[in-house]
Enzyme design. Structure first.
Site, PDB file in Angstrom:
ATOM      1  N   SER A 123     -10.882  -0.997  -0.757  1.00  0.00           N
ATOM      2  CA  SER A 123      -9.610  -1.722  -0.718  1.00  0.00           C
ATOM      3  C   SER A 123      -9.688  -3.075  -1.410  1.00  0.00           C
ATOM      4  O   SER A 123      -8.688  -3.556  -1.927  1.00  0.00           O
ATOM      5  CB  SER A 123      -9.147  -1.916   0.717  1.00  0.00           C
ATOM      6  OG  SER A 123     -10.040  -2.726   1.418  1.00  0.00           O
ATOM      7  N   GLU A 177     -16.328   4.100   2.025  1.00  0.00           N
ATOM      8  CA  GLU A 177     -14.906   4.357   1.768  1.00  0.00           C
ATOM      9  C   GLU A 177     -14.801   5.164   0.479  1.00  0.00           C
ATOM     10  O   GLU A 177     -15.688   5.082  -0.383  1.00  0.00           O
ATOM     11  CB  GLU A 177     -14.144   3.030   1.614  1.00  0.00           C
ATOM     12  CG  GLU A 177     -14.028   2.270   2.911  1.00  0.00           C
ATOM     13  CD  GLU A 177     -13.317   0.927   2.748  1.00  0.00           C
ATOM     14  OE1 GLU A 177     -12.481   0.782   1.839  1.00  0.00           O
ATOM     15  OE2 GLU A 177     -13.626   0.029   3.532  1.00  0.00           O
ATOM     16  N   ASN A 208       0.822  -1.212   0.000  1.00  0.00           N
ATOM     17  CA  ASN A 208       0.000   0.000   0.000  1.00  0.00           C
ATOM     18  C   ASN A 208       0.857   1.265   0.000  1.00  0.00           C
ATOM     19  O   ASN A 208       0.335   2.363   0.191  1.00  0.00           O
ATOM     20  CB  ASN A 208      -0.909   0.024   1.233  1.00  0.00           C
ATOM     21  CG  ASN A 208      -1.914  -1.097   1.212  1.00  0.00           C
ATOM     22  OD1 ASN A 208      -2.326  -1.540   0.148  1.00  0.00           O
ATOM     23  ND2 ASN A 208      -2.310  -1.567   2.387  1.00  0.00           N
ATOM     24  N   HIS A 254      -7.276   4.554   1.356  1.00  0.00           N
ATOM     25  CA  HIS A 254      -6.543   4.189   0.136  1.00  0.00           C
ATOM     26  C   HIS A 254      -6.483   5.320  -0.883  1.00  0.00           C
ATOM     27  O   HIS A 254      -5.859   5.172  -1.931  1.00  0.00           O
ATOM     28  CB  HIS A 254      -7.176   2.950  -0.509  1.00  0.00           C
ATOM     29  CG  HIS A 254      -6.978   1.721   0.327  1.00  0.00           C
ATOM     30  ND1 HIS A 254      -5.864   0.921   0.217  1.00  0.00           N
ATOM     31  CD2 HIS A 254      -7.732   1.194   1.322  1.00  0.00           C
ATOM     32  CE1 HIS A 254      -5.946  -0.069   1.093  1.00  0.00           C
ATOM     33  NE2 HIS A 254      -7.075   0.075   1.782  1.00  0.00           N
ATOM     34  N   HIS A 278     -14.585  -1.537   5.598  1.00  0.00           N
ATOM     35  CA  HIS A 278     -13.471  -2.169   6.308  1.00  0.00           C
ATOM     36  C   HIS A 278     -13.896  -2.673   7.690  1.00  0.00           C
ATOM     37  O   HIS A 278     -14.803  -2.120   8.326  1.00  0.00           O
ATOM     38  CB  HIS A 278     -12.349  -1.130   6.468  1.00  0.00           C
ATOM     39  CG  HIS A 278     -11.063  -1.692   6.949  1.00  0.00           C
ATOM     40  ND1 HIS A 278     -10.651  -1.583   8.246  1.00  0.00           N
ATOM     41  CD2 HIS A 278     -10.090  -2.377   6.291  1.00  0.00           C
ATOM     42  CE1 HIS A 278      -9.467  -2.169   8.371  1.00  0.00           C
ATOM     43  NE2 HIS A 278      -9.104  -2.649   7.200  1.00  0.00           N
ATOM     44  N   ASP A 326     -14.096   6.971   4.679  1.00  0.00           N
ATOM     45  CA  ASP A 326     -12.759   6.461   4.997  1.00  0.00           C
ATOM     46  C   ASP A 326     -11.920   6.571   3.718  1.00  0.00           C
ATOM     47  O   ASP A 326     -12.175   5.875   2.735  1.00  0.00           O
ATOM     48  CB  ASP A 326     -12.903   5.003   5.462  1.00  0.00           C
ATOM     49  CG  ASP A 326     -11.552   4.350   5.759  1.00  0.00           C
ATOM     50  OD1 ASP A 326     -10.510   4.919   5.394  1.00  0.00           O
ATOM     51  OD2 ASP A 326     -11.560   3.251   6.341  1.00  0.00           O
ATOM     52  N   LYS A 337      -0.411   4.224   4.082  1.00  0.00           N
ATOM     53  CA  LYS A 337      -0.459   3.862   2.654  1.00  0.00           C
ATOM     54  C   LYS A 337       0.309   4.925   1.860  1.00  0.00           C
ATOM     55  O   LYS A 337       1.531   4.843   1.787  1.00  0.00           O
ATOM     56  CB  LYS A 337      -1.915   3.659   2.267  1.00  0.00           C
ATOM     57  CG  LYS A 337      -2.535   2.591   3.213  1.00  0.00           C
ATOM     58  CD  LYS A 337      -3.969   2.312   2.985  1.00  0.00           C
ATOM     59  CE  LYS A 337      -4.665   1.657   4.154  1.00  0.00           C
ATOM     60  NZ  LYS A 337      -4.124   0.400   4.636  1.00  0.00           N
TER      61      LYS A 337
HETATM   62  C1  PLP Z   1     -10.161   1.032   4.234  1.00  0.00           C
HETATM   63  C2  PLP Z   1      -9.281   0.916   5.423  1.00  0.00           C
HETATM   64  N1  PLP Z   1      -9.571   1.631   6.524  1.00  0.00           N
HETATM   65  C3  PLP Z   1      -8.809   1.535   7.640  1.00  0.00           C
HETATM   66  C4  PLP Z   1      -7.715   0.722   7.686  1.00  0.00           C
HETATM   67  C5  PLP Z   1      -6.904   0.618   8.942  1.00  0.00           C
HETATM   68  O1  PLP Z   1      -5.801   1.452   8.850  1.00  0.00           O
HETATM   69  P1  PLP Z   1      -4.467   1.131   9.678  1.00  0.00           P
HETATM   70  O2  PLP Z   1      -3.742   0.111   8.884  1.00  0.00           O
HETATM   71  O3  PLP Z   1      -3.776   2.457   9.751  1.00  0.00           O
HETATM   72  O4  PLP Z   1      -4.902   0.631  11.018  1.00  0.00           O
HETATM   73  C6  PLP Z   1      -7.365  -0.022   6.563  1.00  0.00           C
HETATM   74  C7  PLP Z   1      -6.187  -0.920   6.605  1.00  0.00           C
HETATM   75  O5  PLP Z   1      -5.341  -1.210   6.297  1.00  0.00           O
HETATM   76  C8  PLP Z   1      -8.168   0.069   5.388  1.00  0.00           C
HETATM   77  O6  PLP Z   1      -7.875  -0.641   4.302  1.00  0.00           O
END
Ligand code: PLP
Length: 355
Positions: free
Chosen positions: A161, A157, A47, A184, A122, A181, A213
Site C-alpha cells: 500500500s 502483501e 482506494n 489492494h 500493514h 494480504d 477497496k
Molecule cells: C494492506 C492492508 N491490509 C489491511 C487493511 C485493513 O483493511 P480494512 O480497511 O478493511 O480494515 C488495509 C487498510 O486499509 C491495508 O492497506
C-alpha cells in the site's frame, strides 16, 4: 489535576513532533470528485480502484449479533460460497480487513513459532503477530533471500500500500506457510481479479481480501483450507466477539463480486490509467515508485508543500512524511481509479508541474 490532563499532555507531545493528525471531510460529488472542506477537488487518493463505491446500499441494516450467536444470516453463507467458488478455497467473512488480519495472525501463529514478516507489512498484520506472541523476524522489504531458515510462516502483501510494488511471491521459500494480504490487489489484478498470488500461479495457505477497496464498500474475507476456516471460527477472537456484517451489505457485496469477476474492462482501464499517469509524471521529471495503480511520487522534504500546491490546484492527495516513511523517501501517494478520465490524469500531472 484536571481530569483529562494526561491525555492533553500526550497530545501536546504529538503536536511538538509535528505529527498531529486531523480529520478532513470529503463529500463525494462523483466517483472521483468531491468537496473537501468546502473546496471542489479531483480525488487522487481513494482506494475505490474500480469506481464502484458510488453504488447505493439497501436492505436490512443490522445482523443482530455475532455469527456464533444470532447474527448468522443466509446472506453470509451466500457470499462465502460465491467467494469460495471464485477463489477455489474455503472462505470466512470478517467485518473489516483489520479484524481479518488480527484474526489470522493471532490465531494461526503461536508463541513457540517464528514468523518472517516483510518490513512494510500493514499495521493490522503487525498487531495480529504481536497478539500471537510468536517471534517476529522483520525481513527487508520484498527480499526473499533474507527470509531465515526454519521460520514457520511468511507474511506478505500482494501489492504494497505504501510503496505500490508487487511481491514476487513465487521467489519466497515454499516450506513455511505463506500468508498474503491482497487488500489492494483483489479485484484489480490477476485473471478475473483474483489477485497477485493467482497471477503468479501461487496458492498461499492464507489469503486475506478486503471489500473496502476494489469492491467499493467495507468488510473483508479470509480464504484458505477448511482447517484454517474452522480454526478461525473456533479460536479467532476478532471473529467470535464482534457483530457480523448487515445482510443488506452482504447482498450488495455478492452482486459486486459477480460484477468484479467479469470486469476485465474496468481492470484494463485501471492499468491504462496507472501507466498513463506514470508516463505523464516521468515526463515532468518526477520519480514514481511501484508497479501498478498505487503511485508514490517522491517529493523529498517538500512533501507537505507539494500536497498543498496540489490542493490549491484542486487535486486531493496526501503528503506522507517521516516517520511513516524513511527520511529521503517522503512522498505524495497517488492512487488511480478506473473512473479517472484521461483529462483527470492530465489535470493531476499539471498540478504537479515540473519536478
Ligand atoms: C494492506 C492492508 N491490509 C489491511 C487493511 C485493513 O483493511 P480494512 O480497511 O478493511 O480494515 C488495509 C487498510 O486499509 C491495508 O492497506
Amino acid at each position: 489535576m484536571p481530569r483529562y490532563a494526561r491525555w492533553a499532555e500526550r497530545l501536546a507531545g504529538i503536536e511538538r513532533l509535528g505529527r498531529t493528525r486531523t480529520l478532513r471531510t470529503l463529500e463525494p460529488t462523483g466517483p472521483v470528485t468531491g468537496r473537501l472542506d468546502g473546496r471542489d477537488v479531483l480525488v487522487a487518493c481513494s482506494n475505490d480502484y474500480l469506481g464502484l463505491g458510488t453504488l447505493p446500499l439497501a436492505g436490512r441494516s443490522g445482523s443482530g449479533g455475532s455469527r456464533l450467536i444470532s447474527g448468522n444470516h443466509p446472506e453470509h453463507g451466500r457470499l462465502e460460497r460465491a467467494l469460495a467458488s471464485w477463489l477455489e478455497r474455503d472462505v470466512l467473512l470478517f467485518p473489516s480487513g483489520w479484524h481479518a488480519n488480527v484474526a489470522v495472525f493471532s490465531t494461526v501463529c503461536t508463541a513457540d513459532q517464528r514468523v518472517a514478516s516483510d518490513a512494510l507489512n500493514h499495521a493490522s498484520v503487525i498487531d495480529g503477530l504481536r497478539l500471537s506472541r510468536a517471534q517476529r523476524i522483520v525481513v527487508p522489504h520484498l527480499d526473499p533471500s533474507a527470509v531465515p531458515d526454519s521460520v514457520d510462516l511468511i507474511a506478505l502483501e500482494g501489492l504494497y500500500s505504501m510503496d505500490g510494488d508487487i511481491a514476487p511471491l513465487a521467489s519466497y521459500p515454499r516450506g513455511p506457510w505463506l500468508a498474503v494480504d491482497e487488500a489492494h490487489s483483489i479485484g484489480c489484478l490477476g485473471s478475473g481479479g483474483r489477485g497477485v498470488a493467482a497471477s503468479q500461479g501461487v496458492s498461499p495457505d492464507v489469503l486475506v481480501g478486503t471489500f473496502g477497496k476494489a469492491f467499493g464498500s467495507t468488510g473483508a474475507f479470509v480464504a484458505g483450507p477448511p482447517e484454517l476456516i474452522a480454526l478461525l471460527v473456533n479460536a479467532a477472537r476478532s471473529f467470535i466477539f464482534t457483530t457480523s456484517a448487515p445482510p443488506g451489505l452482504l447482498a450488495v457485496l455478492a452482486d459486486r463480486l459477480a460484477t468484479i469477476a467479469a470486469a476485465d474492462d474496468l481492470r484494463d482501464r485501471l492499468a491504462h490509467n496507472a501507466a498513463t499517469l506514470r508516463r505523464h509524471l516521468a515526463d515532468l521529471g518526477w520519480t514514481v515508485l511501484g508497479d501498478a495503480h498505487i503511485l508514490p511520487v517522491l517529493t523529498g522534504r517538500e512533501t507537505m508543500e507539494v500536497a498543498d500546491r496540489l490542493l490549491r490546484a484542486g487535486v486531493f492527495a496526501p503528503g506522507i512524511r517521516h516517520p511513516t516513511v524513511p527520511v529521503g523517501l517522503e512522498r505524495v501517494r497517488l492512487t488511480v481509479s478506473a473512473a479517472h478520465t484521461d483529462i483527470h490524469l492530465e489535470r493531476i500531472a499539471e498540478a504537479f508541474g515540473p519536478a
